[in-house]
Write a protein that holds these residues in place. Structure first.
Motif, mmCIF file in Angstrom:
data_model
loop_
_atom_site.group_PDB
_atom_site.id
_atom_site.type_symbol
_atom_site.label_atom_id
_atom_site.label_comp_id
_atom_site.label_asym_id
_atom_site.label_seq_id
_atom_site.Cartn_x
_atom_site.Cartn_y
_atom_site.Cartn_z
ATOM 1 N N GLN A 49 0.832 -1.203 0.000
ATOM 2 C CA GLN A 49 0.000 0.000 0.000
ATOM 3 C C GLN A 49 0.869 1.255 0.000
ATOM 4 O O GLN A 49 0.537 2.258 -0.646
ATOM 5 C CB GLN A 49 -0.934 0.009 1.217
ATOM 6 C CG GLN A 49 -1.953 1.150 1.211
ATOM 7 C CD GLN A 49 -2.938 1.023 0.055
ATOM 8 O OE1 GLN A 49 -3.252 -0.072 -0.396
ATOM 9 N NE2 GLN A 49 -3.421 2.150 -0.444
ATOM 10 N N LEU B 91 0.980 4.059 -3.007
ATOM 11 C CA LEU B 91 0.760 5.486 -2.763
ATOM 12 C C LEU B 91 1.860 6.317 -3.407
ATOM 13 O O LEU B 91 1.593 7.324 -4.078
ATOM 14 C CB LEU B 91 0.705 5.756 -1.260
ATOM 15 C CG LEU B 91 0.530 7.221 -0.840
ATOM 16 C CD1 LEU B 91 -0.796 7.763 -1.341
ATOM 17 C CD2 LEU B 91 0.615 7.361 0.674
ATOM 18 N N ARG C 212 -3.801 -2.136 -5.922
ATOM 19 C CA ARG C 212 -3.973 -1.081 -4.921
ATOM 20 C C ARG C 212 -3.975 0.311 -5.565
ATOM 21 O O ARG C 212 -4.710 1.203 -5.127
ATOM 22 C CB ARG C 212 -2.864 -1.178 -3.865
ATOM 23 C CG ARG C 212 -3.009 -2.390 -2.943
ATOM 24 C CD ARG C 212 -1.786 -2.600 -2.075
ATOM 25 N NE ARG C 212 -1.851 -3.830 -1.318
ATOM 26 C CZ ARG C 212 -2.424 -3.968 -0.125
ATOM 27 N NH1 ARG C 212 -2.985 -2.915 0.448
ATOM 28 N NH2 ARG C 212 -2.436 -5.123 0.506
ATOM 29 N N ILE C 213 -3.150 0.514 -6.598
ATOM 30 C CA ILE C 213 -3.162 1.801 -7.304
ATOM 31 C C ILE C 213 -4.498 2.000 -7.996
ATOM 32 O O ILE C 213 -5.115 3.065 -7.919
ATOM 33 C CB ILE C 213 -2.019 1.878 -8.335
ATOM 34 C CG1 ILE C 213 -0.654 1.870 -7.638
ATOM 35 C CG2 ILE C 213 -2.150 3.153 -9.186
ATOM 36 C CD1 ILE C 213 0.525 1.798 -8.587
ATOM 37 N N LYS D 41 -7.402 0.797 -7.319
ATOM 38 C CA LYS D 41 -8.551 0.944 -6.421
ATOM 39 C C LYS D 41 -8.399 2.127 -5.465
ATOM 40 O O LYS D 41 -9.282 2.403 -4.663
ATOM 41 C CB LYS D 41 -8.741 -0.351 -5.625
ATOM 42 C CG LYS D 41 -9.029 -1.556 -6.516
ATOM 43 C CD LYS D 41 -9.299 -2.815 -5.725
ATOM 44 C CE LYS D 41 -10.699 -2.831 -5.172
ATOM 45 N NZ LYS D 41 -11.068 -4.122 -4.559
ATOM 46 N N MET D 42 -7.267 2.834 -5.581
ATOM 47 C CA MET D 42 -7.039 3.994 -4.720
ATOM 48 C C MET D 42 -7.935 5.145 -5.164
ATOM 49 O O MET D 42 -8.129 5.373 -6.346
ATOM 50 C CB MET D 42 -5.565 4.414 -4.815
ATOM 51 C CG MET D 42 -5.073 5.291 -3.684
ATOM 52 S SD MET D 42 -3.310 5.705 -3.934
ATOM 53 C CE MET D 42 -2.573 4.076 -3.827
ATOM 54 N N ASP D 43 -8.480 5.868 -4.234
ATOM 55 C CA ASP D 43 -9.369 6.982 -4.573
ATOM 56 C C ASP D 43 -8.907 8.250 -3.869
ATOM 57 O O ASP D 43 -8.216 9.078 -4.417
ATOM 58 C CB ASP D 43 -10.799 6.641 -4.198
ATOM 59 C CG ASP D 43 -11.795 7.726 -4.590
ATOM 60 O OD1 ASP D 43 -11.402 8.589 -5.397
ATOM 61 O OD2 ASP D 43 -12.919 7.709 -4.094
ATOM 62 N N THR E 172 -6.902 9.890 -0.487
ATOM 63 C CA THR E 172 -5.938 9.538 0.550
ATOM 64 C C THR E 172 -5.865 10.647 1.579
ATOM 65 O O THR E 172 -5.708 11.820 1.240
ATOM 66 C CB THR E 172 -4.540 9.318 -0.065
ATOM 67 O OG1 THR E 172 -4.651 8.333 -1.096
ATOM 68 C CG2 THR E 172 -3.553 8.842 0.980
ATOM 69 N N GLY F 209 -4.277 8.178 -7.866
ATOM 70 C CA GLY F 209 -4.420 6.784 -8.229
ATOM 71 C C GLY F 209 -5.609 6.568 -9.144
ATOM 72 O O GLY F 209 -5.945 7.407 -9.966
#
Length: 336
Positions: A130, A134, A162-163, A165-167, A169, A197
């Motif tokens: 994770q 980031l 993970r990238i 699905k990242m929204d 932060t 992301g």
């Protein structure tokens, strides 16, 4: 008219746009959100007169912030601070830098962009996936592609997922990660939640890695996140990217496409793409398809997109089978 000190941010923006003139302002509007355009349009409409002194001060403030931004790009925040202090004085420089970090949102991990990728890889490869995701979401795609390609195989798909699905932060999380990488920038992170992301970010990275890395990641995503894999795959090679193929590859692709589908797909694309396609068809066939396009009339956007996606699927299938080569940013072997 209020003095510059009494003006709100949107009032200053309206004054600046009025001063820049309609053509320049229209170009700026293209990069704004709808609600921002509405607010600015209303403010411009309500601005009856601008004192020359107020206008000059707003333009000067804008120039100073732009100058600070350029200095940061060239040498970092400390470099910008030193130059501005010499030019404007300590207090004025502090004010300008403060406005810049608050309004222009200096990107976190900016210092990482100037770090050698091999050093970056050594530094983060043992971090939690994770944390790696980031950092990679913030840095240029080519840097991120190098890191992803060099990660252990079992980590590649995990980081990619993970990238994608990242929204949003939290700034606290960003600050914590930055503290490990570079304490100097931890205080510059804007307090608003930062969008980073997402699918577009991982698509850009995957388009830059070598084919082997991309295939491994997508195969894992097909198993773990099939819907996400489909969404990524649809964006990885868009129809207009056919311009990157050589003539022989285009001719091979066209042999797989029905004439009516090709006519519909070309209906919604630009002249450059059409010319490349027609160049790789016989004159008779190109003329037939052009006539079909003229006589078919209006076509639904969804039909055009479906036809283009079918052609993209053919391209990816032929690439997988080794019949054509799609240029990409990674270390694919060159066959001569």
């Amino acid at each position: 008219m209020a003095t510059k000190e009494e003006l709100t941010g949107i009032q200053k923006a309206a004054i600046l746009l009025i001063a820049l003139g309609p053509e320049n302002s229209a170009n700026i509007f293209k990069h704004l959100k709808e609600d921002e355009i509405e607010s600015l349009t209303l403010e411009i409409a309500n601005t009856r007169s601008i004192a020359p002194a107020a206008k000059d001060e707003v333009i000067e403030e804008f120039y100073q912030v732009c100058l600070a931004q350029q200095y940061i790009v060239e040498g970092g925040i400390q470099y910008a601070k030193d130059l501005l202090e010499k030019a404007l004085g300590v207090e004025h420089a502090k004010t300008v830098i403060g406005k810049l970090t608050a309004s222009l949102q200096v990107r976190p991990f900016e210092f990482v962009r100037k770090t050698d990728v091999t050093q970056l890889l050594n530094f983060i490869q043992d971090e939690h996936p994770q944390t790696i995701a980031l950092i990679l979401a913030y840095i240029p795609a080519k840097q991120a592609a190098y890191v992803v390609s060099a990660l252990p195989a079992e980590k590649q798909a995990d980081v990619a997922r993970r990238i994608a699905k990242m929204d949003r932060t939290s700034p606290d999380v960003i600050r914590e990660v930055e503290k490990v990488l570079e304490r100097k920038l931890s205080s510059l992170v804007n307090q608003d939640y930062t969008i980073v992301g997402g699918v577009d970010a991982i698509v850009e990275i995957l388009n830059s890695v070598d084919r082997g890395t991309e295939k491994h990641i997508m195969e894992n995503l097909d198993i773990d996140e099939p819907d996400l894999a489909d969404e990524i795959r649809k964006k990885m090679f868009v129809f207009e990217d056919i311009l990157t193929l050589d003539d022989k590859s285009i001719q091979r692709v066209l042999r797989e496409i029905e004439n009516n589908e090709l006519a519909v797909a070309l209906k919604g694309t630009n002249e450059e793409v059409q010319n490349v396609i027609f160049k790789n068809l016989s004159k008779r066939l190109a003329s037939m398809i052009q006539e079909d396009m003229e006589f078919m009339g209006p076509v639904r956007l969804k039909d055009v997109e479906d036809a283009q996606q079918k052609i993209v699927n053919v391209i990816r299938r032929l690439e997988d089978s080794g019949e054509i080569i799609v240029a990409r940013g990674g270390g694919d072997e060159v066959i001569v």
